[in-house]
Design a protein around this motif. Structure first.
Motif, short mmCIF file in Angstrom:
data_model
loop_
_atom_site.label_atom_id
_atom_site.label_comp_id
_atom_site.label_asym_id
_atom_site.label_seq_id
_atom_site.Cartn_x
_atom_site.Cartn_y
_atom_site.Cartn_z
N ILE A 22 -7.66 14.75 -17.04
CA ILE A 22 -7.01 14.56 -15.53
C ILE A 22 -6.23 13.22 -16.02
N GLN A 23 -4.97 13.12 -15.27
CA GLN A 23 -4.09 12.18 -15.31
C GLN A 23 -4.41 10.79 -14.66
N ARG A 24 -4.28 9.66 -15.00
CA ARG A 24 -4.59 8.45 -14.61
C ARG A 24 -3.48 7.85 -14.16
N LEU A 25 -3.46 6.79 -13.16
CA LEU A 25 -2.16 6.13 -12.53
C LEU A 25 -2.73 5.01 -12.19
N GLN A 26 -2.10 3.81 -12.34
CA GLN A 26 -2.37 2.46 -11.59
C GLN A 26 -1.45 2.42 -10.71
N THR A 27 -2.01 2.28 -9.40
CA THR A 27 -1.03 2.23 -8.20
C THR A 27 -0.30 0.97 -8.05
N ALA A 28 -0.45 -0.16 -8.58
CA ALA A 28 0.03 -1.40 -8.37
C ALA A 28 1.32 -1.19 -8.96
N SER A 29 1.69 -0.64 -9.87
CA SER A 29 2.94 -0.44 -10.57
C SER A 29 3.86 0.59 -10.12
N ARG A 30 3.55 1.34 -9.18
CA ARG A 30 4.34 2.43 -8.49
C ARG A 30 4.52 2.37 -6.96
N SER A 31 5.62 2.58 -6.45
CA SER A 31 5.84 2.57 -5.07
C SER A 31 4.74 3.91 -4.35
N CYS A 32 4.40 3.63 -2.99
CA CYS A 32 3.82 4.48 -2.48
C CYS A 32 4.26 5.98 -2.49
N ALA A 33 5.55 6.21 -2.58
CA ALA A 33 6.00 7.46 -2.52
C ALA A 33 5.90 8.26 -4.03
N THR A 79 -7.75 8.57 2.84
CA THR A 79 -7.93 6.98 2.66
C THR A 79 -6.71 6.12 1.92
N TYR A 80 -6.78 5.14 1.83
CA TYR A 80 -5.76 3.99 1.43
C TYR A 80 -6.03 3.44 0.27
N VAL A 81 -4.88 3.32 -0.52
CA VAL A 81 -5.01 2.46 -1.75
C VAL A 81 -3.63 1.52 -1.68
N PRO A 82 -3.81 0.20 -2.45
CA PRO A 82 -2.39 -0.52 -2.53
C PRO A 82 -1.60 0.04 -3.37
N ALA A 83 -0.32 0.01 -3.16
CA ALA A 83 0.80 0.33 -3.86
C ALA A 83 1.59 -0.78 -4.14
N LYS A 84 2.79 -0.55 -5.20
CA LYS A 84 3.64 -1.60 -5.28
C LYS A 84 4.45 -2.04 -4.13
N ASP A 85 4.87 -1.28 -3.19
CA ASP A 85 5.47 -1.54 -2.04
C ASP A 85 4.66 -1.53 -0.72
N LYS A 86 3.51 -1.14 -0.68
CA LYS A 86 2.69 -1.14 0.70
C LYS A 86 1.19 -1.40 0.16
N ARG A 87 0.74 -2.18 1.28
CA ARG A 87 -0.66 -2.50 1.19
C ARG A 87 -1.75 -1.32 1.41
N ASN A 88 -1.17 -0.39 2.12
CA ASN A 88 -1.86 0.80 2.54
C ASN A 88 -1.32 1.94 2.20
N CYS A 89 -1.46 2.65 1.31
CA CYS A 89 -0.83 3.76 0.85
C CYS A 89 -1.68 5.05 0.92
N ALA A 90 -1.27 6.08 1.72
CA ALA A 90 -2.37 7.09 2.10
C ALA A 90 -2.27 8.05 0.98
N ILE A 91 -3.56 8.47 0.61
CA ILE A 91 -3.97 9.65 -0.31
C ILE A 91 -4.94 10.21 0.16
N LEU A 92 -5.11 11.49 -0.38
CA LEU A 92 -6.21 12.41 0.14
C LEU A 92 -7.30 12.12 -1.10
N VAL A 93 -8.71 12.20 -0.81
CA VAL A 93 -9.69 12.17 -1.61
C VAL A 93 -10.80 13.17 -1.02
N CYS A 94 -11.71 13.82 -1.91
CA CYS A 94 -12.56 14.84 -1.67
C CYS A 94 -14.05 14.11 -1.17
#
Length: 102
Positions: A22-33, A79-94
């Motif tokens: 499964i791929q991994r992604l650090q959200t702090a280095s990416r925009s919410c989009a 749920t929400y995670v921090p991104a580079k441009d937004k404090r609360n970036c919406a994602i879906l979790v199971c």
């Protein structure tokens, strides 16, 4: 003896082939989009992010594109995670359907 060599050769090829992880992604280095697009493209991604308190080590979530990716009888919940441009970036979790939520 010939069969043993064939089995060993097949095992060597299997071990040498890349794993489908499964791929991994650090959200702090990416925009919410970018985070949301990456999750949609890969269907399920492990996102890594820092706690809002900042003192905790990295936190992890398995973000999914939709409920179809959830195993068993789970469902996708926002749920929400921090991104580079937004404090609360919406994602879906199971979440499990056995989780009781008020």
């Amino acid at each position: 003896m010939k069969a043993q060599i064939t089995v060993l050769a097949a095992l060597a090829v299997f071990v040498a082939s890349p794993a489908s992880a499964i791929q991994r992604l650090q959200t702090a280095s990416r925009s919410c989009a970018e985070v949301q697009s990456f999750v949609r493209a890969n269907r399920a991604v492990i996102v890594q992010y820092r706690s809002a308190r900042g003192s905790a080590p990295l936190l992890y979530e398995r973000a999914v594109a939709n409920s179809d990716v959830c195993l068993g009888n789970g469902f996708a919940e926002e749920t929400y995670v921090p991104a580079k441009d937004k404090r609360n970036c919406a994602i879906l979790v199971c979440r499990s359907t056995t989780d009781l939520r008020p």
